[in-house]
Structures are given as C-alpha cells and as structure tokens.
Enzyme design. Structure first.
Site, PDB file in Angstrom:
ATOM      1  N   CYS A   1      75.245  60.828  41.458  1.00 52.89           N
ATOM      2  CA  CYS A   1      76.136  59.693  41.699  1.00 52.89           C
ATOM      3  C   CYS A   1      77.289  60.017  42.642  1.00 52.89           C
ATOM      4  O   CYS A   1      77.973  59.105  43.116  1.00 52.89           O
ATOM      5  CB  CYS A   1      76.691  59.179  40.384  1.00 52.89           C
ATOM      6  SG  CYS A   1      75.416  58.841  39.155  1.00 52.89           S
TER       7      CYS A   1
ATOM      8  N   GLY B   1      75.461  62.632  36.957  1.00 53.24           N
ATOM      9  CA  GLY B   1      74.356  62.991  36.097  1.00 53.24           C
ATOM     10  C   GLY B   1      74.069  64.481  36.127  1.00 53.24           C
ATOM     11  O   GLY B   1      74.172  65.109  37.174  1.00 53.24           O
TER      12      GLY B   1
ATOM     13  N   HIS C   1      75.520  49.866  41.212  1.00 53.67           N
ATOM     14  CA  HIS C   1      75.669  51.314  41.434  1.00 53.67           C
ATOM     15  C   HIS C   1      74.456  51.856  42.183  1.00 53.67           C
ATOM     16  O   HIS C   1      73.558  52.448  41.581  1.00 53.67           O
ATOM     17  CB  HIS C   1      75.828  51.993  40.074  1.00 53.67           C
ATOM     18  CG  HIS C   1      75.953  53.481  40.105  1.00 53.67           C
ATOM     19  ND1 HIS C   1      76.321  54.198  41.226  1.00 53.67           N
ATOM     20  CD2 HIS C   1      75.761  54.407  39.114  1.00 53.67           C
ATOM     21  CE1 HIS C   1      76.341  55.481  40.934  1.00 53.67           C
ATOM     22  NE2 HIS C   1      76.002  55.640  39.663  1.00 53.67           N
TER      23      HIS C   1
ATOM     24  N   CYS D   1      81.662  60.129  37.616  1.00 50.33           N
ATOM     25  CA  CYS D   1      80.903  61.066  36.794  1.00 50.33           C
ATOM     26  C   CYS D   1      79.572  61.321  37.495  1.00 50.33           C
ATOM     27  O   CYS D   1      79.162  60.566  38.382  1.00 50.33           O
ATOM     28  CB  CYS D   1      80.684  60.514  35.396  1.00 50.33           C
ATOM     29  SG  CYS D   1      79.842  58.917  35.320  1.00 50.33           S
TER      30      CYS D   1
END
Length: 412
Positions: free
Chosen positions: A106, A400, A368, A398
């Site tokens: 991300c 993954g 997203h 954040c």
C-alpha cells in the site's frame, strides 16, 4: 542524520537551492473496481494518461530533462516494468528517461516518490517522476495473496512469517480488539469520510488534481453490453450514508467482528504522478513559479504482520523525530483509510486533531488502488494545505505484511 534533510519547521520552511520540489501532482479519478468508470482500463493505460497530462501541464519543460520515472504498483503483471515503460514512451518521454517500478504494498507510490526524492537530493538526477498505478478490476483475482508459495513459508515455525498472508480484514479486527476501537467509532469515522468526500467533490476541491480519462467501458449491469467510449472525470466510490445505515451492515471478515464493507476501504482503479525536481534546476529552467511544494523526508518502520494497520502509529512519530517538527505544526494529515479500525486507532493513539485528518475524505469513500494510493494522498494534500492555510503536511499509510510509512511535505 543525512545532510540533505533539514530539521525543524523554521529550517524546513526556508527555500534552499538543494530542495526537492514538486511541480505538479496529478491523478486519474479513482473509481470502483468491477463497476466503476475505469473498470475496463489497464493499469498502464491509466499511467499513460497521468504521464501525458504531466507533460501537458508544463509546456515549457522538455521531457528529455526527466531522467527517471519510478512507479509504484502491487498487482501488475511482471511488476509493471514493461507495460509501464511502454506507457512512458507512448506518453512522450524519450528513451533516455529511465523507468522502473516499486512494490511496497500500500506504500508503493510513496516509496516511488521517496526514491525519486533521494535520487535528486543525492545528485544522481535533477528531475524525475514518482507515482503509482493499479487496476484492481483486472488484477485482483488472487486478492493480493501469492498463489505459488513455498510450503516452508506457509507452514513456517515463525508465526510472523506465516501471518504475512493473513487476511487484511482479520488484521483490522486484531487492531480493533487490541486498541479498543468500537464498532460505533468505526462507523462514525466511515460516515465522516463519505460526507467529507462528497462535499469536496460538490465544492470542486479535487478538480485541479484530477486528469480526465477517455477509455472504453461496458455496462456490468447489461448482459452482452457493447463497449463504448466514455470520459471519466470524477471519483465514483463515495456514497451518501449515515452511521445508522452503516451499523446495520454485517461483519465482513469475522462473524463476531466489527469491520464491515462499509467501514473498510474499497477496491479501486487509478493512477497518479508527481513531478519532482531540484529547486536550483527548476529555477534555472524558469519553472520557479510552477513549484507547488517540496518533499521534506520519509520514514518507514516495521511492525507485526497481524496488526499491520498500526503502521502510521509507529511511522509518524519516527518521521516527526527525524524532521524535528511537532504534531501541532502539521496543518493536514492524509492517512490512508485501509480500515476505519486502524485509522481510528492511529488517530486516537497519536492524539491528532480529527478535523485535520483527511479533510476531503479518504479511502473508505474514495477507494484504495493499492499501488497508486500514496501518490493520490500527495495529490490531495498540497491543494488542501492551500485551502486551509497550512504549510506542513504529512501523508502516511499502513502496509500489508506489517509496516508503516510517513512522509513530510511543504506547501508553497
């Protein structure tokens, strides 16, 4: 401490010849995967449009001066390197403009922007583009989980290694439980994100950052529908809702959980590109008046994979320490809303003013598109700082597998 990082708000706000400045931050609309306006477009098709628009936005800039383009992507075939290079060439960049991709889940496009910033700061290049692209409509078949994985990792004795492929939804449930984030708080945050995004679109606040995309589209509601040409100009993920409506939705990841489709980010399609340059180079080229901001530092930190959503809670303090600023000096926080559970945990844990966090909504409303989200945050941050009269802004996400990233930007 690296010599090119200025510390303290007073120093950071000063304009220096060696600054890494931003001349434009443009993006496509972000649209719903499988149903939205860009569902039939290729990721590199979207990249082509933002790269071409970047050239058009700076008619006095010779594209041959762009020495490197680095694009974040998570799901692209072959890492996006070949199709991405083709898109850059087709958009008008010469063969001398090098191309590469980055994948930090991300945070891929924030990583790309940081890569270009470092290359400029170290004197490796004078100008470059960092950005991201993603078509989750086309490439999300595996749900971002490896389909060919060595048994030695899947069944590893190392718990953290095994949990790198844990469902992101379950990691959000873990954060909600461990950080005491209630269903009510999540639904309130999600409703606020939707309302803010809808207001921003209605007021036209996002128009300057969006590049219209003309592509082909088939109506998913009509069996056997013929493809037709459409021009997509707006984000299409946001929807009118209330806390009461969100409260009626069933948990999406655990029967006893609190995370739902309504308080989680949407899967989406989109691309973005940020043009960066050394200030002295921009000045010498007569582009000083085109500067809209500057990059002032990035920090990345690791955390446990099964609570990856707390990444910003760890990365933001590290960034503030690294750059020598306080949270009170930050005018706008753009924190990716992977899930309301983790966004609330981070906002509460950091003690941030909610009014300064995602003023125009976030990924719960907008979507997203994994590899493009970080750059999308930058596209929204700089104009929002201008509207709110702020100078310093932070983007964070954040990541993954258990990480967090945070970057500091200055509005000029």
């Amino acid at each position: 401490m690296s010599g090119f990082i200025q510390r303290g708000a007073k120093q950071i706000l000063q304009k220096q010849p060696h600054d890494v400045v931003i001349l434009s931050a443009l993006r496509t609309p972000v649209t719903k995967a499988y149903r939205g306006g860009l569902k039939d477009a290729y990721d590199h098709e979207l990249l082509y449009h933002v790269l071409k628009a970047t050239i058009a936005a700076h008619p006095n800039l010779d594209p041959s001066l762009i020495q490197e383009i680095n694009i974040g992507t998570v799901l692209s075939e072959l890492g996006g390197s070949k199709a991405g290079r083709m898109a850059a060439l087709a958009a008008g960049y010469p063969t001398t403009s090098a191309f590469s991709t980055s994948n930090r889940a991300c945070a891929s496009s924030l990583t790309s922007i940081t890569h270009i910033a470092h290359a400029i700061a170290l004197g490796q290049i004078d100008a470059g583009i960092g950005g991201g692209m993603e078509s989750m409509s086309r490439n999300y078949g595996s749900k971002a989980i490896p389909t060919a994985l060595w048994d030695g990792l899947k069944n590893s004795e190392n718990k953290d290694a095994r949990e790198c492929i844990m469902s992101m939804g379950i990691t959000a449930e873990n954060v909600a439980e461990r950080w005491g984030v209630s269903r009510q708080e999540q639904d309130e945050f999600a409703a606020s994100s939707q309302a803010r995004a809808m207001k921003a679109q209605k007021e036209g606040w996002t128009e300057k950052e969006i590049v219209p995309v003309t592509t082909t589209w088939t109506d998913p509601k009509v069996e056997g529908a013929q493809a037709k040409e459409v021009t997509v100009t707006k984000d299409d993920g946001m929807r009118a809702t209330t806390v009461e409506k969100l409260a009626s939705m069933k948990p999406a990841f655990s029967p006893t959980g609190t995370c739902t489709a309504g308080n989680s980010s949407q899967i989406s399609d989109g691309a973005a590109a940020v043009l960066m340059m050394r200030r002295s180079t921009a000045t010498s080229l007569g582009l000083g008046s085109s500067i809209v901001g500057k990059w002032a530092g990035t920090q990345v930190v690791g955390c446990k994979p099964d609570e990856m959503g707390i990444g910003p809670l760890l990365a933001i303090p590290k960034l503030l320490e690294y750059t020598g600023i306080s949270k009170e000096e930050v005018g706008v926080w753009e924190i990716n809303e992977a899930f309301a559970a983790q966004a609330v945990a981070c906002v509460k844990g950091l003690g941030l003013d909610r009014e300064k966090v995602n003023p125009n909504g976030g990924a719960i409303a907008l979507g997203h598109p994994l590899g493009a989200t970080g750059a999308r945050l930058v596209c929204g941050l700089l104009p929002q700082l201008e509207r709110m009269g702020g100078e310093l802004g932070v983007t964070s996400a954040c990541i993954g597998t258990g990480m967090g990233i945070a970057s500091l930007f200055v509005r000029e």
